[in-house]
Design a protein around this motif. Sequence first.
Motif, PDB file in Angstrom:
ATOM      1  N   LEU A 204     -41.107  -1.817  41.104  1.00  0.00           N
ATOM      2  CA  LEU A 204     -42.229  -2.735  41.264  1.00  0.00           C
ATOM      3  C   LEU A 204     -43.350  -3.420  40.220  1.00  0.00           C
ATOM      4  O   LEU A 204     -43.672  -2.738  39.811  1.00  0.00           O
ATOM      5  N   HIS A 205     -43.575  -4.849  41.066  1.00  0.00           N
ATOM      6  CA  HIS A 205     -44.916  -4.873  40.357  1.00  0.00           C
ATOM      7  C   HIS A 205     -46.245  -4.938  41.421  1.00  0.00           C
ATOM      8  O   HIS A 205     -45.636  -5.810  42.540  1.00  0.00           O
ATOM      9  N   ALA A 206     -47.252  -5.139  41.125  1.00  0.00           N
ATOM     10  CA  ALA A 206     -48.638  -5.688  42.069  1.00  0.00           C
ATOM     11  C   ALA A 206     -48.266  -6.673  41.603  1.00  0.00           C
ATOM     12  O   ALA A 206     -48.399  -7.903  40.525  1.00  0.00           O
ATOM     13  N   ASN A 207     -48.766  -7.843  42.304  1.00  0.00           N
ATOM     14  CA  ASN A 207     -48.919  -9.503  41.935  1.00  0.00           C
ATOM     15  C   ASN A 207     -50.479  -8.849  40.996  1.00  0.00           C
ATOM     16  O   ASN A 207     -51.349 -10.621  40.661  1.00  0.00           O
ATOM     17  N   TYR A 208     -50.521  -7.954  40.830  1.00  0.00           N
ATOM     18  CA  TYR A 208     -52.404  -8.678  39.776  1.00  0.00           C
ATOM     19  C   TYR A 208     -52.926  -7.058  39.515  1.00  0.00           C
ATOM     20  O   TYR A 208     -52.185  -6.169  39.426  1.00  0.00           O
ATOM     21  N   ALA A 209     -53.465  -7.571  38.576  1.00  0.00           N
ATOM     22  CA  ALA A 209     -53.874  -6.342  37.689  1.00  0.00           C
ATOM     23  C   ALA A 209     -55.180  -6.122  37.502  1.00  0.00           C
ATOM     24  O   ALA A 209     -56.103  -6.630  37.938  1.00  0.00           O
ATOM     25  N   ALA A 210     -56.138  -4.955  37.724  1.00  0.00           N
ATOM     26  CA  ALA A 210     -57.298  -4.519  38.030  1.00  0.00           C
ATOM     27  C   ALA A 210     -57.730  -5.595  36.715  1.00  0.00           C
ATOM     28  O   ALA A 210     -58.954  -5.713  37.198  1.00  0.00           O
ATOM     29  N   LYS A 211     -57.911  -5.368  35.183  1.00  0.00           N
ATOM     30  CA  LYS A 211     -58.333  -5.838  34.271  1.00  0.00           C
ATOM     31  C   LYS A 211     -57.047  -6.785  33.998  1.00  0.00           C
ATOM     32  O   LYS A 211     -55.735  -6.786  33.850  1.00  0.00           O
ATOM     33  N   ASP A 212     -57.760  -7.512  33.100  1.00  0.00           N
ATOM     34  CA  ASP A 212     -56.672  -8.866  32.215  1.00  0.00           C
ATOM     35  C   ASP A 212     -55.689  -7.814  30.876  1.00  0.00           C
ATOM     36  O   ASP A 212     -56.471  -7.325  30.882  1.00  0.00           O
ATOM     37  N   GLY A 213     -54.908  -8.142  31.276  1.00  0.00           N
ATOM     38  CA  GLY A 213     -53.740  -7.145  30.438  1.00  0.00           C
ATOM     39  C   GLY A 213     -53.025  -6.065  30.673  1.00  0.00           C
ATOM     40  O   GLY A 213     -52.718  -5.332  30.180  1.00  0.00           O
ATOM     41  N   SER A 215     -50.969  -2.808  33.216  1.00  0.00           N
ATOM     42  CA  SER A 215     -50.069  -3.699  33.549  1.00  0.00           C
ATOM     43  C   SER A 215     -50.417  -2.888  34.845  1.00  0.00           C
ATOM     44  O   SER A 215     -51.202  -3.530  35.692  1.00  0.00           O
ATOM     45  N   THR A 216     -49.170  -4.255  35.703  1.00  0.00           N
ATOM     46  CA  THR A 216     -49.025  -4.120  37.101  1.00  0.00           C
ATOM     47  C   THR A 216     -48.152  -3.590  37.429  1.00  0.00           C
ATOM     48  O   THR A 216     -47.468  -3.860  38.688  1.00  0.00           O
ATOM     49  N   GLU A 217     -47.698  -2.498  37.265  1.00  0.00           N
ATOM     50  CA  GLU A 217     -46.604  -2.000  37.327  1.00  0.00           C
ATOM     51  C   GLU A 217     -46.958  -0.920  38.551  1.00  0.00           C
ATOM     52  O   GLU A 217     -48.431  -0.833  38.877  1.00  0.00           O
ATOM     53  N   PHE A 218     -46.081  -1.323  39.964  1.00  0.00           N
ATOM     54  CA  PHE A 218     -46.894  -0.342  40.950  1.00  0.00           C
ATOM     55  C   PHE A 218     -46.157   1.078  41.435  1.00  0.00           C
ATOM     56  O   PHE A 218     -45.340   1.177  40.830  1.00  0.00           O
ATOM     57  N   MET A 219     -47.025   1.935  41.235  1.00  0.00           N
ATOM     58  CA  MET A 219     -46.984   3.194  41.226  1.00  0.00           C
ATOM     59  C   MET A 219     -47.496   4.058  42.733  1.00  0.00           C
ATOM     60  O   MET A 219     -48.321   3.301  43.566  1.00  0.00           O
ATOM     61  N   LEU A 220     -47.256   5.134  43.070  1.00  0.00           N
ATOM     62  CA  LEU A 220     -47.656   5.812  43.782  1.00  0.00           C
ATOM     63  C   LEU A 220     -47.961   6.943  44.144  1.00  0.00           C
ATOM     64  O   LEU A 220     -48.274   7.315  42.767  1.00  0.00           O
ATOM     65  N   LYS A 221     -49.747   6.745  44.448  1.00  0.00           N
ATOM     66  CA  LYS A 221     -51.032   8.116  44.112  1.00  0.00           C
ATOM     67  C   LYS A 221     -51.193   8.004  45.316  1.00  0.00           C
ATOM     68  O   LYS A 221     -51.588   7.647  46.667  1.00  0.00           O
ATOM     69  N   GLY A 222     -50.573   9.828  45.497  1.00  0.00           N
ATOM     70  CA  GLY A 222     -51.240  10.408  46.931  1.00  0.00           C
ATOM     71  C   GLY A 222     -52.008  12.337  45.741  1.00  0.00           C
ATOM     72  O   GLY A 222     -51.837  12.833  46.901  1.00  0.00           O
ATOM     73  N   HIS A 223     -52.574  12.293  45.326  1.00  0.00           N
ATOM     74  CA  HIS A 223     -52.332  13.774  43.992  1.00  0.00           C
ATOM     75  C   HIS A 223     -54.111  13.434  43.088  1.00  0.00           C
ATOM     76  O   HIS A 223     -53.556  12.009  42.878  1.00  0.00           O
ATOM     77  N   THR A 224     -54.893  14.100  42.986  1.00  0.00           N
ATOM     78  CA  THR A 224     -55.915  14.478  42.626  1.00  0.00           C
ATOM     79  C   THR A 224     -55.351  15.550  41.614  1.00  0.00           C
ATOM     80  O   THR A 224     -56.498  15.333  40.106  1.00  0.00           O
TER      81      THR A 224
END
Length: 343
Positions: A204-213, A215-224
């Motif tokens: 899965l990929h997001a349709n944007y990246a935080a910064k140019d270059g 990764s657009t890989e979509f990951m689940l983030k639920g832990h510190t």
Amino acid sequence: MSQPSRPRIGRIPRDSFSPYFKDIKSLPYHESTSGRGTGSHHRLRHIAWNPLSTFVATVTSDKTLRVWNPERKDVKNSTELRGHLAAIEKIAFNPVKEAELCSVSNDGVVKLWDVRTKACVNEIKGLGNAHALAWAPDGSSLLVGNRRGEFFQISPAKSAVISSRQLPVDTNQMAFCWSGEKVFVPTTEGAVRILSYPELEPALHANYAAKDGDSTEFMLKGHTASCLTTELSPTGKYLATGGADSIISLFDTKDWICQRTISRMVGPVKCLSFSFDGCYVVGGCEEGSGIDVTHTETGDLVHTFKTAGPCEAVAWAPTRYCLAYGDLGVLRIIDADKKSAPK
């Protein structure tokens, strides 16, 4: 050999769960204590049921791999599987074969066993400091991971690795989706990657990246902190993740949104297990004294099974309300079928 079928109770509603289980006693499965007390037992590290709930396998910290008949608690009715020379990290039954068990040791050896004959029917070596293991849902292959982020695809019928892949970050205990096309891989960075199988590429990929270059890989983030384990519910509706931050997160698998977090654990979450109907989830850790049962749809605590010590290993049977767990080195089982169905 499979045991004769017996009546099974159906789904137990949330409000009936605690009243139903409160008077059911756990049964211990261990050697006679005439020569030594239960305190001399080694820590029980991992538990695995076979797909029909007719065998339950356990691993202890002294490298003992044993397969029990849940209907007969005396150790003389169990089977010890010998051959590993180093600590056994994970065990898992083939999801489509009643008696095929896989074990992985941190010396990089994977063994396939026929638990009926006690025979090691296959062995694969050279997998590094292996510590994670998951069967593909159709039972045709396994995925093994080591502490360096290397993944190995294995066939139970071949003595050599089919393929290997180096991932960029260290990983922990993974889980497959029920189609076998994706695998959920928890990382030491706290995120869960969703990778295609067997390619192990981002699915899965997001349709944007935080910064140019980036990764657009979509990951689940639920832990510190490091995410240690994942488990998909039998219904496929929720993916549970457990972390070193003592949190269990429940993600819905439609929108991949974290629907709720469970923060009652008192230590790192080492394992997760859903009941056969997906209604309840439990976690195991090395601290505390009790097993909290959480209702997946609400996040409510519905019952606590009291224990004498921490329960690192805990597992629901895949076909019924039957909970196996380790307490002070002893396998214990609480079986709802020992009681008549609720009104």
